[in-house]
Write a protein that holds these residues in place. Structure first.
Motif, PDB file in Angstrom:
ATOM      1  N   GLY A 134       0.926  -1.348  -0.233  1.00  7.63           N
ATOM      2  CA  GLY A 134       0.021  -0.045  -0.103  1.00  7.63           C
ATOM      3  C   GLY A 134       0.871   1.186   0.047  1.00  7.63           C
ATOM      4  N   ILE A 135       2.071   1.128  -0.509  1.00  2.38           N
ATOM      5  CA  ILE A 135       3.003   2.283  -0.380  1.00  2.38           C
ATOM      6  C   ILE A 135       2.790   3.023  -1.804  1.00  2.38           C
ATOM      7  N   GLU A 136       2.702   4.297  -1.725  1.00  2.00           N
ATOM      8  CA  GLU A 136       2.263   5.049  -2.889  1.00  2.00           C
ATOM      9  C   GLU A 136       3.555   5.286  -4.048  1.00  2.00           C
ATOM     10  N   THR A 137       4.614   5.369  -3.284  1.00  2.00           N
ATOM     11  CA  THR A 137       5.714   5.968  -4.086  1.00  2.00           C
ATOM     12  C   THR A 137       6.956   5.014  -3.565  1.00  2.00           C
ATOM     13  N   VAL A 138       7.595   4.500  -4.634  1.00  2.00           N
ATOM     14  CA  VAL A 138       8.830   3.824  -4.440  1.00  2.00           C
ATOM     15  C   VAL A 138       9.838   4.491  -5.127  1.00  2.00           C
ATOM     16  N   ARG A 139      11.080   4.397  -4.547  1.00  2.00           N
ATOM     17  CA  ARG A 139      12.185   4.997  -5.258  1.00  2.00           C
ATOM     18  C   ARG A 139      13.334   4.175  -5.626  1.00  2.00           C
ATOM     19  N   LEU A 140      13.633   4.363  -6.814  1.00  2.00           N
ATOM     20  CA  LEU A 140      14.437   3.091  -7.425  1.00  2.00           C
ATOM     21  C   LEU A 140      16.115   3.627  -7.525  1.00  2.00           C
ATOM     22  N   VAL A 141      16.748   2.995  -7.042  1.00  2.00           N
ATOM     23  CA  VAL A 141      18.136   3.494  -6.779  1.00  2.00           C
ATOM     24  C   VAL A 141      19.201   3.238  -8.026  1.00  2.00           C
ATOM     25  N   ILE A 142      19.815   4.456  -8.449  1.00  2.00           N
ATOM     26  CA  ILE A 142      20.644   4.264  -9.437  1.00  2.00           C
ATOM     27  C   ILE A 142      22.098   4.884  -9.142  1.00  2.00           C
TER      28      ILE A 142
END
Lengths: 149, 137
Positions: A134-142
């Motif tokens: 239910g988490i709205e925003t995910v952060r993709l690490v680069i």
């Protein structure tokens, strides 16, 4: 009456206490940094992107889901010290762990870190688990290609 | 004692790894799905599928195709970024949505390279499709 002055220099000794304090603080700092790095961030090599339009990761509190490099299904995903298998059950457990962690600190950022050589089939379940939590925003690490150390 | 403390300091200095700086893309997961259901009278805008496949282990060993006739042949991330950016506001709406369609074996760096190309063209509605084997390895 004559007074005899001693020509010997006064005994001067350096006070080492402040230096020892500072050195101890530095030791504690490096011990903690080494410990925190090991628990939060797995040893992997995120994708290196040229001309990246990503955002700098600040000092915000964050939950980091690491996709552990390799082909093994056991312990394929790591959240802090917790390990989850690359199975349906593992993904479900990861999602539940995220829900619990998110409830403890609402609004915390959730990051997904995966190695550049990782297959999409192994990364996507981690994204699904975040969505299922239910988490709205995910952060993709680069890693930006021109980033300094 | 100070000798021991100095040794400890040197030890922790050496074992502490200063890794290169990392950055992150914020991707809205729930918001995109909700936005598509927002107004039932809106004409549905067909998302453009961007297929990305890896054919080797190198950073440059990938192939990108789309299912849109508006976008021509693509040879690199830059081509995808340039073509979509040049059509943005014209043939492509500013809020055009994209679906990145990757095969199970597509390398993560190629998926993220494609994502970055679309972000560079200032498109925000980008989703990741489940791994699909259609259209090659």
């Amino acid at each position: 009456m004559k007074t005899v002055r001693s020509l010997e220099p006064a005994h001067v000794s350096a006070n080492l206490t402040p230096m020892i304090d500072v050195v101890f603080l530095l030791v504690i700092f490096f011990m903690l940094v080494a410990q925190i790095s090991r628990t939060q961030i797995a040893d992997l090599d995120p994708p290196e992107i040229a001309s990246a339009v990503s955002a700098f990761i600040g000092d915000e509190t964050r939950l980091v889901v690491n996709v552990v490099p390799g082909d093994s299904k056991a312990g394929a995903y790591r959240l802090g010290a917790l390990k989850f298998d690359a199975t349906e059950r593992g993904a479900s457990d990861l999602s539940s762990a995220l829900v619990r962690a998110y409830a403890r600190s609402p609004g915390v950022q959730v990051h997904v870190r995966a190695d550049r050589s990782e297959s999409y089939a192994r990364v996507h379940p981690a994204l699904d688990a975040v969505r299922a939590a239910g988490i709205e925003t995910v952060r993709l690490v680069i890693r930006p290609m021109d980033a300094p150390l | 004692m100070i000798d021991v403390v100095f040794l400890l300091l040197i030890y922790f200095l050496l074992i502490t790894e200063f890794s290169p700086r990392e950055e992150a893309y914020a991707v809205a997961i729930a918001e995109q799905q909700a936005a598509q259901r927002a107004d039932p009278f809106d004409l549905p805008m067909r998302p453009i599928r961007v297929r990305v496949r890896s054919f080797g282990d190198g950073a440059g060993e990938y192939a990108i195709t789309t299912d849109s006739p508006l976008i021509g042949a693509l040879s690199s991330y830059e081509a995808l970024s340039d073509q979509t950016a040049s059509r943005r506001g014209g043939a492509l709406a500013g809020d055009q949505s994209f679906i990145i369609d990757s095969s199970p074996s597509t390398r993560w760096e190629h998926v993220m390279g494609t994502f970055n190309a679309l972000k560079r063209a200032e498109f925000d509605k980008i989703r990741f499709a489940p791994p699909s084997s259609a259209g090659g390895s």
